[in-house]
Scaffold this motif. Sequence first.
Motif, PDB file in Angstrom:
ATOM      1  N   TRP A 104      21.673   2.810  -5.020  1.00  0.00           N
ATOM      2  CA  TRP A 104      21.140   3.885  -4.179  1.00  0.00           C
ATOM      3  C   TRP A 104      21.098   3.510  -2.701  1.00  0.00           C
ATOM      4  N   ILE A 105      21.710   2.376  -2.356  1.00  0.00           N
ATOM      5  CA  ILE A 105      21.769   1.958  -0.954  1.00  0.00           C
ATOM      6  C   ILE A 105      23.192   2.200  -0.465  1.00  0.00           C
ATOM      7  N   HIS A 106      23.320   3.039   0.554  1.00  0.00           N
ATOM      8  CA  HIS A 106      24.650   3.424   1.033  1.00  0.00           C
ATOM      9  C   HIS A 106      24.764   3.260   2.547  1.00  0.00           C
ATOM     10  N   GLU A 107      24.267   2.152   3.052  1.00  0.00           N
ATOM     11  CA  GLU A 107      24.313   1.893   4.482  1.00  0.00           C
ATOM     12  C   GLU A 107      25.748   1.641   4.959  1.00  0.00           C
ATOM     13  N   ILE A 108      26.540   1.013   4.108  1.00  0.00           N
ATOM     14  CA  ILE A 108      27.946   0.730   4.417  1.00  0.00           C
ATOM     15  C   ILE A 108      28.775   1.551   3.436  1.00  0.00           C
ATOM     16  N   ARG A 109      29.555   2.488   3.948  1.00  0.00           N
ATOM     17  CA  ARG A 109      30.357   3.372   3.086  1.00  0.00           C
ATOM     18  C   ARG A 109      31.837   3.088   3.315  1.00  0.00           C
ATOM     19  N   MET A 110      32.518   2.698   2.244  1.00  0.00           N
ATOM     20  CA  MET A 110      33.950   2.432   2.352  1.00  0.00           C
ATOM     21  C   MET A 110      34.755   3.254   1.345  1.00  0.00           C
TER      22      MET A 110
END
Length: 132
Positions: free
Chosen positions: A60-66
């Motif tokens: 649920w952590i999406h600080e870095i989206r690739m």
Amino acid sequence: MSLAPLLEAPGTIPLHAFAAIAAFVLGIVQFAAPKGTLPHRTVGWIWVVLMAAVAISALWIHEIRMVGPFSPIHLLSIFVPIMLVLAVLHARRHNVSGHRKAMMSIFFGALIIAGLFTLLPGRIMHAVVFGH
């Protein structure tokens, strides 16, 4: 050093970080303490639960989206639970070498190496440890 950035972080980030910190501390205790004892097994089960919480909360952590909402670090959310199951199975089968290798790979891969990346500038733990 201030916990404010962590406590003010959105979503599951505080849970994730505090579970990882607790797992790190208990991991150090496990390395230093006698093996095969009731305290080792008890602390080990607590560590397994903490690491499962770390892996699951990371989803649920999406600080870095690739790739959509995910990044390569999310592969640990697959790797850690699998390795936890393998580590427990090794321990139950008295395969000490396999148990040690599995637990050490989780500790160093998911806590040490991944943890070092959280200290990069722009990350919340960088702000916690070094300030803004």
